[in-house]
Design a protein around this motif. Sequence first.
Motif: not given
Length: 135
Positions: A21-29, A57-60, A75-83
């Motif tokens: 819905c947010c990540c990978g869309t035009s909502k993150v220009p 935090r898009a793109n995650v 362990r898995p590492v979550w990264l946000g705002l990879v833009n």
Amino acid sequence: MPRETREKRPAPCRVTVCRDCCCGTSKVPGVDHAAQLARLRRETRVRVSGCLDVCERANVVVVQPSAAGRAAGGRPVWLGLVNDPAATEDVAAWIRAGGPGLAPCPDVLELYVFPAPRSRRAGPDAPPRDTAPVR
């Protein structure tokens, strides 16, 4: 690459990239989302998931340890705002170095790290998810 060479190489860590819905869309220009996926796919297997419920935090991007990395405590590492391309390159370099458990998270990526969200279905007292859901 000869088959025997492929079989001897340990499996690298994997990456899950939110694209819904947010990540990978035009909502993150201003982000070339396709190029980001292509760049990460040059380093390792990439799974594209539905919404990971951290839209703010898009793109995650979730970097999951290899079997060797998990055995070493990764362990898995979550990264946000990879833009931006530089952030994607930093993720790619960490994957190439071994990822969680095998290589320390680069200081620059620490700026993007956030705790894994708690599962909304399991309730507010549930422990954080250890892996990202995939569609």
